[in-house]
Design an enzyme around this catalytic site. Structure first.
Site, PDB file in Angstrom:
ATOM      1  N   VAL A  41     -40.314   0.805   9.700  1.00 44.60           N
ATOM      2  CA  VAL A  41     -40.079   1.721   8.591  1.00 44.60           C
ATOM      3  C   VAL A  41     -38.581   1.951   8.418  1.00 44.60           C
ATOM      4  O   VAL A  41     -37.869   2.228   9.384  1.00 44.60           O
ATOM      5  CB  VAL A  41     -40.794   3.068   8.815  1.00 44.60           C
ATOM      6  CG1 VAL A  41     -40.531   4.023   7.651  1.00 44.60           C
ATOM      7  CG2 VAL A  41     -42.290   2.854   8.991  1.00 44.60           C
ATOM      8  N   ASP A  87     -56.740   6.331  14.580  1.00 44.29           N
ATOM      9  CA  ASP A  87     -55.594   6.309  15.499  1.00 44.29           C
ATOM     10  C   ASP A  87     -54.816   7.619  15.391  1.00 44.29           C
ATOM     11  O   ASP A  87     -53.583   7.618  15.385  1.00 44.29           O
ATOM     12  CB  ASP A  87     -54.682   5.116  15.192  1.00 44.29           C
ATOM     13  CG  ASP A  87     -53.695   4.850  16.334  1.00 44.29           C
ATOM     14  OD1 ASP A  87     -53.985   5.246  17.486  1.00 44.29           O
ATOM     15  OD2 ASP A  87     -52.632   4.252  16.076  1.00 44.29           O
ATOM     16  N   GLY A 141     -43.805   0.648  14.438  1.00 47.79           N
ATOM     17  CA  GLY A 141     -45.169   0.760  14.930  1.00 47.79           C
ATOM     18  C   GLY A 141     -45.688  -0.587  15.358  1.00 47.79           C
ATOM     19  O   GLY A 141     -44.935  -1.560  15.459  1.00 47.79           O
ATOM     20  N   GLY A 142     -47.000  -0.640  15.610  1.00 42.14           N
ATOM     21  CA  GLY A 142     -47.578  -1.888  16.059  1.00 42.14           C
ATOM     22  C   GLY A 142     -47.548  -2.980  15.010  1.00 42.14           C
ATOM     23  O   GLY A 142     -47.461  -4.159  15.328  1.00 42.14           O
TER      24      GLY A 142
END
Length: 326
Positions: free
Chosen positions: A105, A221, A100-101
């Site tokens: 993970v 988000d 992600g940003g």
């Protein structure tokens, strides 16, 4: 209509869970035919990233179980070198699952208990940024206190050898709504879901958001990539909401004073007008707006507003709040 900046603040709505969530029966034959069958290990070793694979695996008792997994397209090869690293003497990283940003993970395993978990690590380039560190820690702490089955569970929080934080979460087997819809980012189109399936998913999203909102936590988000579809013993397409990295805590946000007015937080297609304006008084209604966009895409198969760029679509959101094209 009332501009979002003029809307009076209201408490989160009460949701009648039993009346909102239909439970459609899904043919197992139909579900299995959607994706090529391939074990998780093969998907990783063959480098077939960015796709959803199905296959079988075995649990501790040797019983076969059905699995689906998403192998991320954007995890850099250099990040894969973390495989085998043991964090806090407890969690051994195995394969990268996504990026992600703010973080990467990994699938991991508890070295003593043998339990499979997911570990989210803050990207090294952000480890020295106070806002990124505060957001990462706030995400772990706030998500862990929501206590909803529709929110991914946070199990632990620790620090990597370089001092950057990591959080341990439940390892989910399934796919994101983004993968299910098979979105085409260039054209802004996607697959359409049957009405009962779309209603089922949207209702569960609202249940998860309601649990967060009653705790004063705003996601900010919400999008198909942060909606995970897994399976439970008694139902399919069980929704788990992911990535509260941009979450806002009403009345006690330690990060609010660190974020300037006018800074845009969110994903353009799903941002409410008040987010587009960069306002700091965004509340739970921004999540409801995003849920409406997600439902629109599931039923119609495209973005609700015209525009070849994110800037054009955000302008459409704020241009008199005109309704989406039919």
């Amino acid at each position: 209509s009332i501009h979002p900046a003029e809307r009076p603040a209201m408490p989160p709505p009460t949701i009648a869970i039993s009346s909102l969530i239909p439970r459609p029966r899904v043919s197992a034959r139909r579900r299995r035919s959607r994706r090529p069958r391939l074990p998780r290990e093969a998907a990783a070793t063959e480098g077939l990233r960015g796709r959803v694979f199905s296959g079988t695996s075995a649990d501790a008792g040797g019983r076969a179980r059905w699995i689906r997994t998403v192998v991320a397209a954007s995890v850099p090869a250099m990040e894969a070198t973390l495989a085998g690293l043991v964090l806090d003497g407890k969690y051994r990283l195995t394969v990268p699952l996504g990026e992600g940003g703010m973080g990467v993970v990994y699938a991991a395993q508890h070295v003593l208990l043998g339990k499979s978990v997911a570990v989210k690590l803050l990207k090294p380039k952000l480890a020295s940024e106070p806002i990124a560190l505060a957001r990462f820690q706030q995400e772990a702490q706030e998500v862990s206190r929501i206590g909803s089955p529709h929110i991914v569970q946070v199990l632990d929080l620790g620090a990597a050898p370089d001092g950057s934080p990591f959080m341990v979460m439940e390892l989910l087997e399934g796919e994101t709504l983004y993968a299910r819809l098979m979105e085409n980012p260039q054209q802004g189109t996607n697959e359409v879901l049957p009405l009962p399936t779309a209603a089922n998913i949207a209702a569960q999203i609202l249940v998860g958001l309601h649990a967060a909102h009653t705790r004063g936590i705003i996601h900010r988000d919400l999008k198909p990539g942060n909606v995970f579809l897994t399976r439970t013993p008694d139902r399919s397409d069980f929704v788990k909401l992911l990535d509260f990295g941009l979450a806002k805590v009403l009345g006690g946000d330690r990060i609010a004073h660190m974020t300037r007015t006018g800074v845009l937080l969110g994903t353009p297609t799903y941002m409410a007008p008040e987010q587009v304006l960069g306002r700091k008084d965004v509340d739970y209604r921004a999540d409801l707006w995003a849920t409406g966009i997600v439902l629109f895409r599931m039923l119609v198969g495209r973005r609700p507003h015209d525009g070849r760029s994110a800037a054009e679509r955000m302008a459409a959101d704020d241009d008199g709040l005109r309704p989406p094209r039919h």
